[in-house]
Each structure stands twice: as structure tokens, then as C-alpha cells.
Scaffold this motif. Sequence first.
Motif, short mmCIF file in Angstrom:
data_model
loop_
_atom_site.label_atom_id
_atom_site.label_comp_id
_atom_site.label_asym_id
_atom_site.label_seq_id
_atom_site.Cartn_x
_atom_site.Cartn_y
_atom_site.Cartn_z
N GLY A 173 0.80 -1.22 0.00
CA GLY A 173 0.00 0.00 0.00
C GLY A 173 0.83 1.27 0.00
N ASP A 174 2.14 1.17 0.32
CA ASP A 174 3.00 2.36 0.22
C ASP A 174 3.05 2.81 -1.24
OD1 ASP A 174 3.66 2.33 2.88
OD2 ASP A 174 5.73 1.62 2.59
N VAL A 175 3.27 4.11 -1.42
CA VAL A 175 3.39 4.65 -2.78
C VAL A 175 4.88 4.92 -3.07
CG1 VAL A 175 2.79 6.58 -4.31
CG2 VAL A 175 1.10 5.69 -2.69
N ALA A 176 5.36 4.39 -4.18
CA ALA A 176 6.75 4.63 -4.58
C ALA A 176 6.76 5.31 -5.93
CB ALA A 176 7.51 3.30 -4.65
N MET A 177 7.73 6.20 -6.10
CA MET A 177 7.93 6.81 -7.41
C MET A 177 9.37 6.56 -7.80
SD MET A 177 7.41 10.70 -8.63
CE MET A 177 5.84 10.48 -9.42
N GLU A 178 9.57 6.01 -9.00
CA GLU A 178 10.95 5.84 -9.46
C GLU A 178 11.19 6.72 -10.67
OE1 GLU A 178 14.46 2.69 -10.19
OE2 GLU A 178 12.59 2.15 -11.16
N VAL A 179 12.24 7.56 -10.62
CA VAL A 179 12.62 8.33 -11.79
C VAL A 179 13.80 7.61 -12.43
CG1 VAL A 179 11.71 10.52 -10.95
CG2 VAL A 179 14.05 9.94 -10.41
N GLY A 180 13.68 7.36 -13.75
CA GLY A 180 14.63 6.48 -14.42
C GLY A 180 14.16 5.05 -14.19
N ALA A 181 12.95 4.75 -14.66
CA ALA A 181 12.29 3.49 -14.27
C ALA A 181 12.33 2.42 -15.36
CB ALA A 181 10.84 3.77 -13.91
N SER A 182 12.68 2.80 -16.57
CA SER A 182 12.63 1.84 -17.69
C SER A 182 13.87 0.95 -17.72
CB SER A 182 12.54 2.63 -19.00
OG SER A 182 12.91 1.84 -20.08
N PRO A 183 13.76 -0.34 -18.01
CA PRO A 183 12.55 -1.08 -18.40
C PRO A 183 11.68 -1.55 -17.24
CG PRO A 183 14.47 -2.50 -18.57
CD PRO A 183 14.98 -1.14 -18.17
N GLY A 184 12.21 -1.53 -15.96
CA GLY A 184 11.27 -1.81 -14.88
C GLY A 184 11.64 -2.89 -13.88
N GLY A 185 12.91 -3.19 -13.72
CA GLY A 185 13.32 -4.21 -12.74
C GLY A 185 12.96 -3.80 -11.31
N ALA A 186 13.31 -2.58 -10.93
CA ALA A 186 13.02 -2.12 -9.57
C ALA A 186 11.51 -2.00 -9.37
CB ALA A 186 13.70 -0.78 -9.31
N VAL A 187 10.82 -1.49 -10.40
CA VAL A 187 9.36 -1.35 -10.30
C VAL A 187 8.72 -2.71 -10.07
CG1 VAL A 187 7.28 -0.76 -11.61
CG2 VAL A 187 9.25 0.78 -11.68
N MET A 188 9.18 -3.73 -10.83
CA MET A 188 8.60 -5.07 -10.68
C MET A 188 8.78 -5.59 -9.25
SD MET A 188 9.39 -8.53 -12.84
CE MET A 188 8.33 -8.35 -14.25
N ASN A 189 9.96 -5.35 -8.68
CA ASN A 189 10.23 -5.78 -7.31
C ASN A 189 9.22 -5.14 -6.35
OD1 ASN A 189 11.37 -5.80 -4.61
ND2 ASN A 189 13.25 -6.54 -5.53
N LEU A 190 9.00 -3.84 -6.50
CA LEU A 190 8.11 -3.13 -5.57
C LEU A 190 6.65 -3.51 -5.78
CD1 LEU A 190 9.88 0.36 -5.65
CD2 LEU A 190 10.03 -1.38 -3.87
N LEU A 191 6.26 -3.72 -7.05
CA LEU A 191 4.88 -4.16 -7.32
C LEU A 191 4.65 -5.53 -6.68
CD1 LEU A 191 4.55 -3.11 -11.09
CD2 LEU A 191 3.28 -2.11 -9.16
N ASP A 192 5.64 -6.42 -6.79
CA ASP A 192 5.50 -7.75 -6.19
C ASP A 192 5.40 -7.68 -4.67
OD1 ASP A 192 5.49 -8.92 -8.64
OD2 ASP A 192 7.58 -9.58 -8.61
N ARG A 193 5.92 -6.60 -4.09
CA ARG A 193 5.83 -6.42 -2.64
C ARG A 193 4.53 -5.73 -2.24
NH1 ARG A 193 10.67 -6.65 0.33
NH2 ARG A 193 12.42 -7.36 -0.94
N GLY A 194 3.67 -5.41 -3.21
CA GLY A 194 2.35 -4.84 -2.90
C GLY A 194 2.32 -3.32 -2.88
N LEU A 195 3.38 -2.67 -3.41
CA LEU A 195 3.37 -1.21 -3.42
C LEU A 195 2.61 -0.68 -4.64
CD1 LEU A 195 5.99 -1.97 -1.64
CD2 LEU A 195 6.67 0.39 -2.09
N ILE A 196 2.22 0.58 -4.55
CA ILE A 196 1.62 1.29 -5.68
C ILE A 196 2.76 2.12 -6.28
CG2 ILE A 196 -0.08 3.08 -6.29
CD1 ILE A 196 -1.47 2.02 -3.57
#
Length: 262
Positions: free
Chosen positions: A123-146
Amino acid sequence: MSFFFCLTNPGLEASLKLEMSKRFPHWKLSFSAPGFITFKGEGKFPDRPYLARYWGEVLGKGVLEGGEVLRLEKGGEWTVKIHTPRPFWFDAPEAVLPEESPSRAWLKIEEAIRLFDLSVMTGDVAMEVGASPGGAVMNLLDRGLIVKGVDPALMDPRVLKHPNFTHLKKPFQELTPEETSGVDWWLSDLNLAPGSVLSHLGRILRSVDTKPRGLILTLKLAKPEVAAEIAQHESRVQEWGYRTCVRLLPSHHKEVLLLAIK
Ligand SMILES: C[S@@+](CC[C@H](N)C(=O)[O-])C[C@H]1O[C@@H](n2cnc3c(N)ncnc32)[C@H](O)[C@@H]1O
């Protein structure tokens, strides 16, 4: 005369030497092999160098009593006393990059979360700048973050279709105050000079009502000279009201983590 050693990641030797020469000029380079550098000097050991994964005292070359033996691929055997607390990956298996991850950045965020036991929560909200292609984003989504990912480049389709992901397909310098408000964790993994990233980030943080709980910033060390500026970058982030730590992670190439917690 005392000697101390640093273990760094391959490719960062020149950066570490430059960091040492600026931060601790009384400690002189003594021996250098890939990933392993020793310095000699008098008196108290300096603080841990930013670009050392491990560091400590050199007892001598070869196998001696009273220490631990480092066996280097290129550089021989050295008996040392390790000063750094042993992080998890010294004795346990390192975190492993999942095959489905769009990039190595999955591992960078995984290691940072584990090492610092970061309280990233569902439920935490994360913003990543420089997010492509998305490895870090995938990790955080899998942990339930928005997660909001900011990058003019394309995101991996598996990340794009996730219901908790929003792609802001533009340079982070063009983010609006509405887009940057309500963020718990701010990640930056931009392949840009750290000084310019922090100038823009500072401006953004001044415009939000509530600052993020944590900043997880990857500083790119494109050339050795950037290593001499890390202390300056760390002080700047502290002035924003954060406690900071700079740490080289096992998965890092020419980069280092600047972690900031409110
Ligand atoms: C190392 S990659 C990021 C990897 C990513 N964190 C991941 O998890 O896969 C660096 C990214 O920074 C992006 N970038 C460079 N300048 C940018 C800017 N001004 N605003 C947003 N993204 C930028 C590039 O397009 C590139 O995708």
C-alpha cells in the motif's frame, strides 16, 4: 605505519583511489589488485570509504595467525581483520536476480531493502525516476506497493499491465506537484550526473507538502572524479532533513547507493 585494505567492486578501483585521496589524504596508496586496494598511514583508521564493500586492517601478506585470510584471484593471499559488520551476503547466498526481471535493477533494490531492513509495506506509494525497463518497479509491485515510474523510455509490458503501476512517460524534470505528492518512497536510477539529479530533486522536494519517508538514490559514477563529490551529495541530502548512508552493494557496477531516511 599501519595498513588497511578495501574490497570494492570490479571497475571501481580508480574511483575508490580518488575518493581516498580527497577524503583521507594522509592515507597513501600501497598495493592495488583488481577489487582489492591497500593504503598505508599513521594513527587512527579513517571512516569506512564509500566505495569499499568491506574494509579493515591488513595484518600482512600471506597466511598469518590472528586474522582472516583473503584469497584473491589476482593479488595473492592476505591476512586481515575485517572491520565492517558482515552483511548478509558474506555468509549467506546473495540475492538472486529472477529470470523474469526486466533488468538488474531488481537486485539493487532487493539488496538495499534487505541490508537496511527498509519498511517498504503493502500500500505504500513509490515513485521511481529512471524506471525503464522496470526491474526495480517489478520488485516493488510484487511487494504490494503502488508504483509510479517516470521515464521517457518504454517500460516492460509485464510491468505496464500491472494494475498498481502508472507510467509517466516524460523526463522527471517535467513532473508536476500533483504527480509528486503523496509519495512514501522516492527512487532514482537515472543515468545522469548526480549533481544535476540532486538539484532537480531538491526543487521537487521543496514543492511537496510531505516529504517521502525514504529516498533510495543510485548515484552513477560514470567517471572516477564523481567519487570525490559523494560527500558533498550526502551533506546536501542531510540538509533536506534526512539521515543518510552511502553503500556499495554487491550488484552495483559503476554506481553507489545513497539511502536517506526521514
Ligand atoms: C539505469 S536505467 C534505469 C533502470 C531502471 N531503474 C530499472 O529498474 O529497470 C536509467 C534510465 O534513466 C532514464 N532517464 C535518463 N534521463 C532521464 C530523465 N531526465 N527523466 C527520466 N528518466 C530518465 C533512461 O531513459 C533510462 O531508462
